[in-house]
Design a protein around this motif. Structure first.
Motif, PDB file in Angstrom:
ATOM      1  N   GLY A 111      -1.757   2.471 -17.709  1.00 13.42           N
ATOM      2  CA  GLY A 111      -2.445   3.169 -16.495  1.00 13.42           C
ATOM      3  C   GLY A 111      -1.986   4.148 -15.629  1.00 13.42           C
ATOM      4  N   THR A 112      -0.624   4.320 -15.756  1.00 14.45           N
ATOM      5  CA  THR A 112      -0.861   5.125 -14.672  1.00 14.45           C
ATOM      6  C   THR A 112      -0.029   6.319 -14.640  1.00 14.45           C
ATOM      7  OG1 THR A 112       0.971   3.136 -13.637  1.00 14.45           O
ATOM      8  CG2 THR A 112       1.680   5.026 -13.036  1.00 14.45           C
ATOM      9  N   PRO A 113      -0.509   7.905 -13.939  1.00  8.66           N
ATOM     10  CA  PRO A 113      -0.351   8.998 -15.187  1.00  8.66           C
ATOM     11  C   PRO A 113       1.463   8.788 -14.998  1.00  8.66           C
ATOM     12  CG  PRO A 113      -0.792   9.227 -12.471  1.00  8.66           C
ATOM     13  CD  PRO A 113      -1.509   7.560 -13.375  1.00  8.66           C
ATOM     14  N   SER A 114       1.663   9.295 -15.587  1.00 11.28           N
ATOM     15  CA  SER A 114       2.726   9.881 -16.740  1.00 11.28           C
ATOM     16  C   SER A 114       3.514  11.299 -16.722  1.00 11.28           C
ATOM     17  CB  SER A 114       3.184   8.639 -17.894  1.00 11.28           C
ATOM     18  OG  SER A 114       4.114   9.314 -17.950  1.00 11.28           O
TER      19      SER A 114
ATOM     20  N   ASP B 140       6.337  -4.201 -14.898  1.00 12.12           N
ATOM     21  CA  ASP B 140       5.650  -4.746 -13.181  1.00 12.12           C
ATOM     22  C   ASP B 140       5.815  -3.731 -12.311  1.00 12.12           C
ATOM     23  OD1 ASP B 140       4.996  -7.534 -14.006  1.00 12.12           O
ATOM     24  OD2 ASP B 140       7.132  -8.125 -13.745  1.00 12.12           O
ATOM     25  N   LEU B 141       6.819  -2.806 -12.288  1.00 12.33           N
ATOM     26  CA  LEU B 141       6.980  -1.303 -11.456  1.00 12.33           C
ATOM     27  C   LEU B 141       6.339  -0.297 -11.570  1.00 12.33           C
ATOM     28  CD1 LEU B 141       8.446  -1.081  -8.495  1.00 12.33           C
ATOM     29  CD2 LEU B 141      10.542  -0.126 -10.285  1.00 12.33           C
ATOM     30  N   LEU B 142       6.585  -0.456 -13.197  1.00 17.78           N
ATOM     31  CA  LEU B 142       5.339   1.193 -13.402  1.00 17.78           C
ATOM     32  C   LEU B 142       4.209   0.999 -13.777  1.00 17.78           C
ATOM     33  CD1 LEU B 142       7.170   1.671 -16.792  1.00 17.78           C
ATOM     34  CD2 LEU B 142       7.865   2.554 -14.321  1.00 17.78           C
ATOM     35  N   ALA B 143       3.615  -0.584 -13.388  1.00 16.65           N
ATOM     36  CA  ALA B 143       2.064  -0.642 -13.856  1.00 16.65           C
ATOM     37  C   ALA B 143       1.612  -0.867 -11.941  1.00 16.65           C
ATOM     38  CB  ALA B 143       1.481  -2.045 -13.896  1.00 16.65           C
ATOM     39  N   PHE B 144       2.242  -0.513 -11.097  1.00 12.03           N
ATOM     40  CA  PHE B 144       2.600  -0.496  -9.832  1.00 12.03           C
ATOM     41  C   PHE B 144       2.090   0.820  -9.242  1.00 12.03           C
ATOM     42  CE2 PHE B 144       1.511  -5.074 -10.116  1.00 12.03           C
ATOM     43  CZ  PHE B 144       0.664  -5.397 -10.556  1.00 12.03           C
ATOM     44  N   ALA B 145       3.472   1.523  -9.694  1.00 12.81           N
ATOM     45  CA  ALA B 145       3.623   3.086  -9.666  1.00 12.81           C
ATOM     46  C   ALA B 145       2.096   4.079  -9.724  1.00 12.81           C
ATOM     47  CB  ALA B 145       4.325   3.634 -10.518  1.00 12.81           C
TER      48      ALA B 145
ATOM     49  N   ALA C 270       7.599   7.121 -20.590  1.00  8.48           N
ATOM     50  CA  ALA C 270       6.133   7.757 -20.170  1.00  8.48           C
ATOM     51  C   ALA C 270       5.111   7.528 -20.513  1.00  8.48           C
ATOM     52  CB  ALA C 270       6.889   9.727 -20.754  1.00  8.48           C
ATOM     53  N   ALA C 271       5.555   6.711 -22.016  1.00 12.56           N
ATOM     54  CA  ALA C 271       4.571   6.138 -23.196  1.00 12.56           C
ATOM     55  C   ALA C 271       3.948   4.469 -22.247  1.00 12.56           C
ATOM     56  CB  ALA C 271       4.990   5.866 -24.260  1.00 12.56           C
ATOM     57  N   GLU C 272       4.791   4.294 -21.985  1.00  7.52           N
ATOM     58  CA  GLU C 272       4.787   2.951 -21.470  1.00  7.52           C
ATOM     59  C   GLU C 272       3.629   3.121 -19.739  1.00  7.52           C
ATOM     60  OE1 GLU C 272       9.514   0.387 -22.529  1.00  7.52           O
ATOM     61  OE2 GLU C 272       8.887   1.840 -20.393  1.00  7.52           O
TER      62      GLU C 272
ATOM     63  N   GLU D 169       0.759  -1.323   0.208  1.00  8.18           N
ATOM     64  CA  GLU D 169       0.377   0.314  -0.333  1.00  8.18           C
ATOM     65  C   GLU D 169       1.107   1.453  -0.509  1.00  8.18           C
ATOM     66  OE1 GLU D 169      -3.469   0.206  -0.498  1.00  8.18           O
ATOM     67  OE2 GLU D 169      -3.085  -2.035  -0.358  1.00  8.18           O
ATOM     68  N   GLU D 170       2.610   1.230  -0.118  1.00 11.24           N
ATOM     69  CA  GLU D 170       2.935   2.239  -0.238  1.00 11.24           C
ATOM     70  C   GLU D 170       3.282   3.207  -1.032  1.00 11.24           C
ATOM     71  OE1 GLU D 170       8.166   2.888   0.716  1.00 11.24           O
ATOM     72  OE2 GLU D 170       7.029   0.785   1.017  1.00 11.24           O
ATOM     73  N   THR D 171       2.944   4.892  -1.119  1.00  8.30           N
ATOM     74  CA  THR D 171       2.349   5.391  -2.088  1.00  8.30           C
ATOM     75  C   THR D 171       4.037   5.785  -3.112  1.00  8.30           C
ATOM     76  OG1 THR D 171       0.866   6.468  -1.406  1.00  8.30           O
ATOM     77  CG2 THR D 171       2.142   7.370  -3.018  1.00  8.30           C
ATOM     78  N   PHE D 172       4.548   5.626  -4.452  1.00 11.60           N
ATOM     79  CA  PHE D 172       5.390   5.705  -4.968  1.00 11.60           C
ATOM     80  C   PHE D 172       5.867   6.348  -6.080  1.00 11.60           C
ATOM     81  CE2 PHE D 172       4.573   1.233  -6.251  1.00 11.60           C
ATOM     82  CZ  PHE D 172       5.624   1.499  -7.379  1.00 11.60           C
ATOM     83  N   ALA D 173       6.642   6.838  -6.353  1.00 10.77           N
ATOM     84  CA  ALA D 173       6.859   7.301  -7.658  1.00 10.77           C
ATOM     85  C   ALA D 173       8.292   6.772  -8.038  1.00 10.77           C
ATOM     86  CB  ALA D 173       6.993   8.845  -7.723  1.00 10.77           C
ATOM     87  N   VAL D 174       8.419   7.092  -9.938  1.00 10.35           N
ATOM     88  CA  VAL D 174       9.000   6.283 -10.547  1.00 10.35           C
ATOM     89  C   VAL D 174       9.923   7.706 -11.017  1.00 10.35           C
ATOM     90  CG1 VAL D 174      10.505   4.572 -12.449  1.00 10.35           C
ATOM     91  CG2 VAL D 174       9.056   3.918 -10.156  1.00 10.35           C
ATOM     92  N   VAL D 175      11.340   7.304 -10.650  1.00  9.04           N
ATOM     93  CA  VAL D 175      11.898   8.935 -11.638  1.00  9.04           C
ATOM     94  C   VAL D 175      12.575   8.386 -12.705  1.00  9.04           C
ATOM     95  CG1 VAL D 175      13.526  11.005 -11.716  1.00  9.04           C
ATOM     96  CG2 VAL D 175      11.219  10.494  -9.942  1.00  9.04           C
TER      97      VAL D 175
END
Length: 358
Positions: free
Chosen positions: A263-266, A240-245, A256-258, A175-181
């Motif tokens: 369905g992850t805001p980019s 997998d990581l991008l999908a749950f971010a 960004a497109a991936e 349930e942790e909120t995280f962002a990928v940079v």
């Protein structure tokens, strides 16, 4: 049919991997040749794709010319022995040149309008050039357009089901909120003179202040004081990581497109815009691009507003993704169809030549 697939970037592995498997299952002989670039060979091995490495990795624009020449010469040597029915690639400079010399058909996929060097070197020699409908540019009779994006060749739900165990692999709670940079290296020919963030450290700091755990991924080496934010996971787990971010913020259009098609805001920060990033923003509201002089400040404001929103956002992003999937295709099916079509055209040409000679 004999098909040659050429790989010069990690993204090319993702784009072609499902098509390679499908062509193989249909009884075609598929030969994959690669030039080392970042983690391309690691991905080929992770997906169990047999390949031959023809050239190493370049470390500068000057060495790129030498590496590319070596790659093309070795590809020509291998292709002469194989006698392929079609040679396919993304960008396709080597593929188009070698196919022309062998009088076989070349099939090029591309989506990057500002890569003018690749276009000048490859497009005149290519037989078929497939681009997304949103591609900004008319190529002529050889252009085939389709309603989709490169990323839907491997992230369409018919091809990809994200695995939540990646969260455990990178040390995150479910349930942790995280962002990928995502930071770019800016060493591609079409990146000369361009830029993204003013200061990556400010990006990480602002996202942390907004309550997100930050995971950093970079082409090349990140700034030394940000190395602690890099995560350790196999490259094939990135999607997998991008999908749950909760959010993806980056300088690279592909990442960004991936995120967007998953369905992850980019938030995409780059001084150059592309047809597909614009469409993902204007038509579907899943990507937010910032390319002006004040792109750094405005992009961080948008990123923070997404993270700090007090209304449930998950359903909104998912609804937008569902509409995208209704209107866009599984691109792997197109790849296979176009490869088989190009191969049949080569066979027809060869039969016509044999008949004329007879």
């Amino acid at each position: 049919m004999k098909v040659i697939v050429t790989i010069q970037h990690p993204g090319h592995v993702h784009f072609f991997r499902n098509a390679v498997a499908e062509l193989d299952s249909r009884g075609h002989d598929v030969f994959v040749f690669a030039r080392e670039s970042e983690v391309a060979t690691d991905l080929l091995e992770a997906y169990g794709i047999e390949y031959e490495l023809l050239a190493g990795e370049s470390d500068s624009m000057l060495s790129l010319a030498t590496v590319q020449a070596t790659y093309e010469a070795r590809l020509l040597h291998r292709a002469r022995r194989i006698e392929p029915d079609v040679i396919t690639a993304i960008g396709g400079v080597a593929a188009a040149h070698v196919a022309t010399l062998l009088r076989t058909n070349s099939l090029v996929f591309y989506d990057t309008e500002h890569a003018t060097l690749i276009q000048r070197l490859g497009y005149p020699f290519a037989d078929v050039i497939c681009t997304p409908e949103c591609y900004r540019g008319e190529i002529g009779d050889k252009q085939v357009t389709y309603p989709g994006y490169h990323e839907l060749a491997y992230l369409h739900p018919d091809r990809f089901d994200p695995d939540p165990s990646v969260l455990d692999a990178v040390g995150l709670e479910r349930e942790e909120t995280f962002a990928v940079v995502r930071l770019s290296s800016w060493d591609a020919s079409h990146d000369v003179g361009q830029g993204g963030f003013a200061d990556p450290r400010a990006v990480v700091s602002r996202l942390e202040d907004a309550g997100a755990t930050v995971l950093l991924t970079a082409e090349g080496d990140p700034p030394p004081d940000l190395e602690a934010y890099e995560f350790t996971a196999p490259p094939e787990r990135m999607h997998d990581l991008l999908a749950f971010a909760d959010l993806v913020v980056g300088e690279g259009a592909t990442t960004a497109a991936e995120a967007a098609v998953l369905g992850t805001p980019s938030v995409y920060v780059n001084s150059q815009s592309l047809g597909y990033t614009s469409e993902l923003e204007d038509e579907y509201g899943l990507l937010f691009a910032f390319d002006g002089d004040d792109r750094h400040a405005r992009s961080l404001e948008k990123a923070v507003s997404i993270l700090e929103s007090t209304t449930p956002e998950t359903d909104r992003w998912e609804r937008r993704r569902e509409r995208l999937l209704e209107e866009r295709i599984d691109v792997t099916s197109l790849i296979v169809q176009q490869i088989e079509s190009a191969a049949r055209a080569t066979d027809a040409d060869r039969s016509a030549v044999a008949t004329n000679l007879g």
